[in-house]
Write a protein that holds these residues in place. Structure first.
Motif, PDB file in Angstrom:
ATOM      1  N   MET A   1      45.132  41.883  51.628  1.00 56.20           N
ATOM      2  CA  MET A   1      45.066  40.430  51.816  1.00 56.20           C
ATOM      3  C   MET A   1      45.345  39.723  50.495  1.00 56.20           C
ATOM      4  O   MET A   1      45.017  40.227  49.433  1.00 56.20           O
ATOM      5  N   ARG A   2      45.939  38.545  50.605  1.00 54.63           N
ATOM      6  CA  ARG A   2      46.108  37.692  49.436  1.00 54.63           C
ATOM      7  C   ARG A   2      44.842  36.879  49.247  1.00 54.63           C
ATOM      8  O   ARG A   2      44.257  36.366  50.205  1.00 54.63           O
ATOM      9  N   LEU A   3      44.418  36.716  47.995  1.00 47.05           N
ATOM     10  CA  LEU A   3      43.227  35.935  47.701  1.00 47.05           C
ATOM     11  C   LEU A   3      43.663  34.546  47.257  1.00 47.05           C
ATOM     12  O   LEU A   3      44.390  34.398  46.268  1.00 47.05           O
ATOM     13  N   THR A   4      43.232  33.525  47.986  1.00 51.78           N
ATOM     14  CA  THR A   4      43.622  32.156  47.687  1.00 51.78           C
ATOM     15  C   THR A   4      42.376  31.317  47.404  1.00 51.78           C
ATOM     16  O   THR A   4      41.348  31.461  48.069  1.00 51.78           O
ATOM     17  N   LEU A   5      42.487  30.453  46.403  1.00 48.48           N
ATOM     18  CA  LEU A   5      41.377  29.591  46.003  1.00 48.48           C
ATOM     19  C   LEU A   5      41.672  28.159  46.414  1.00 48.48           C
ATOM     20  O   LEU A   5      42.762  27.642  46.161  1.00 48.48           O
ATOM     21  N   HIS A   6      40.671  27.510  47.019  1.00 49.52           N
ATOM     22  CA  HIS A   6      40.818  26.140  47.503  1.00 49.52           C
ATOM     23  C   HIS A   6      39.664  25.311  46.943  1.00 49.52           C
ATOM     24  O   HIS A   6      38.496  25.652  47.162  1.00 49.52           O
ATOM     25  N   THR A   7      39.999  24.224  46.260  1.00 51.40           N
ATOM     26  CA  THR A   7      38.909  23.418  45.713  1.00 51.40           C
ATOM     27  C   THR A   7      39.359  21.994  45.460  1.00 51.40           C
ATOM     28  O   THR A   7      40.549  21.682  45.432  1.00 51.40           O
ATOM     29  N   LEU A 117      38.473  44.520  48.858  1.00 52.44           N
ATOM     30  CA  LEU A 117      38.759  43.668  50.017  1.00 52.44           C
ATOM     31  C   LEU A 117      40.225  43.268  50.053  1.00 52.44           C
ATOM     32  O   LEU A 117      40.845  43.204  51.116  1.00 52.44           O
ATOM     33  N   LYS A 118      40.790  42.984  48.895  1.00 49.59           N
ATOM     34  CA  LYS A 118      42.188  42.583  48.830  1.00 49.59           C
ATOM     35  C   LYS A 118      43.119  43.690  49.300  1.00 49.59           C
ATOM     36  O   LYS A 118      44.247  43.411  49.717  1.00 49.59           O
ATOM     37  N   GLU A 119      42.664  44.908  49.215  1.00 46.48           N
ATOM     38  CA  GLU A 119      43.496  46.037  49.645  1.00 46.48           C
ATOM     39  C   GLU A 119      43.496  46.211  51.157  1.00 46.48           C
ATOM     40  O   GLU A 119      44.304  46.965  51.693  1.00 46.48           O
ATOM     41  N   GLN A 120      42.607  45.507  51.855  1.00 45.59           N
ATOM     42  CA  GLN A 120      42.559  45.623  53.307  1.00 45.59           C
ATOM     43  C   GLN A 120      43.717  44.858  53.933  1.00 45.59           C
ATOM     44  O   GLN A 120      44.231  43.896  53.357  1.00 45.59           O
ATOM     45  N   PRO A 121      44.155  45.279  55.126  1.00 45.75           N
ATOM     46  CA  PRO A 121      45.239  44.559  55.787  1.00 45.75           C
ATOM     47  C   PRO A 121      44.795  43.170  56.218  1.00 45.75           C
ATOM     48  O   PRO A 121      43.615  42.929  56.486  1.00 45.75           O
ATOM     49  N   GLY A 122      45.731  42.251  56.281  1.00 48.98           N
ATOM     50  CA  GLY A 122      45.424  40.898  56.710  1.00 48.98           C
ATOM     51  C   GLY A 122      46.238  39.900  55.933  1.00 48.98           C
ATOM     52  O   GLY A 122      47.029  40.253  55.051  1.00 48.98           O
ATOM     53  N   GLY A 123      46.022  38.642  56.255  1.00 44.47           N
ATOM     54  CA  GLY A 123      46.775  37.572  55.614  1.00 44.47           C
ATOM     55  C   GLY A 123      46.077  37.033  54.384  1.00 44.47           C
ATOM     56  O   GLY A 123      46.368  37.433  53.266  1.00 44.47           O
TER      57      GLY A 123
END
Length: 209
Positions: A1-7, A117-123
């Motif tokens: 998964m890509r890790l994205t920050l929103h603030t 967690l980032k290594e898990q599949p997903g968006g």
């Protein structure tokens, strides 16, 4: 998964207590609620666009507990943010929390677990707010994309996303726009700082040497 920050940020980089006076008064902060005068349809559209892409949510403990006090009570299926937050897998970064009460919540207690967690599949694994966690992720180089809404306010005090001890970072701008209310939105990806030349003026003409 890509890790994205929103603030949400003020012009001087504060991200503390955007939603209301009681949201986060730690450190004597008394300027909470600075987002409210500028919220509107354009703000809502940006935030909804974030949650349409979410596959999992990662929060710091303080933000998690703040969300827990509100979002589980919002049961309107038309509320996209509530529907996503209540249904998606949630991860809370904490070394002391043992029994989270919000459904679908797992506790993680370090950067190594988040890296896994980032290594898990997903968006997208999305971080919302969570100032202390955001700084740690920035320091570790784990954030793939920063989505920042900046409001035309300066506070002079409060928790900041980027603090002096964090590593210098350049960014590539993927998207930027302004709203009629005065807020500005930027989507950024981190990149290495490229050493530049010297800015000079020769015969009245500026140039990079």
């Amino acid at each position: 998964m890509r890790l994205t920050l929103h603030t949400f940020l003020t012009i001087d980089g504060v991200m503390q207590g955007p939603g209301g006076p009681e949201e986060d008064a730690s450190g004597g902060f008394d300027q909470g609620g600075w987002v409210v005068p500028y919220a509107g349809p354009e703000f809502d559209e940006i935030v909804d666009s974030w949650f349409t892409r979410a596959d999992a949510i990662l929060l710091g403990r303080s933000t998690y507990e703040m969300f827990l006090g509100y979002w589980p009570r919002v049961t309107d299926p038309e509320n996209l943010v509530a529907s996503k937050l209540n249904a998606l897998p949630k991860y809370v970064a904490s070394r002391t929390l043992r029994d989270p009460s919000w459904s679908n919540t797992t506790v993680v207690d370090g950067v190594d677990q988040i890296r896994a967690l980032k290594e898990q599949p997903g968006g997208e694994l999305q971080v919302h707010g969570s100032c202390g966690l955001a700084r740690e992720l920035h320091r570790a180089g784990l954030i793939d994309e920063y989505r920042l809404i900046t409001f035309p306010v300066t506070l002079g005090q409060g928790k900041r996303l980027f603090t002096p001890e964090l590593p210098p970072t350049a960014f590539t701008v993927l998207e930027s726009r302004t709203a009629s209310s005065g807020l500005s939105y930027a989507v950024l990806t981190p990149s290495a700082i490229t050493p530049g030349g010297e800015y000079v003026v020769v015969d009245g003409v500026s140039a990079i040497a």
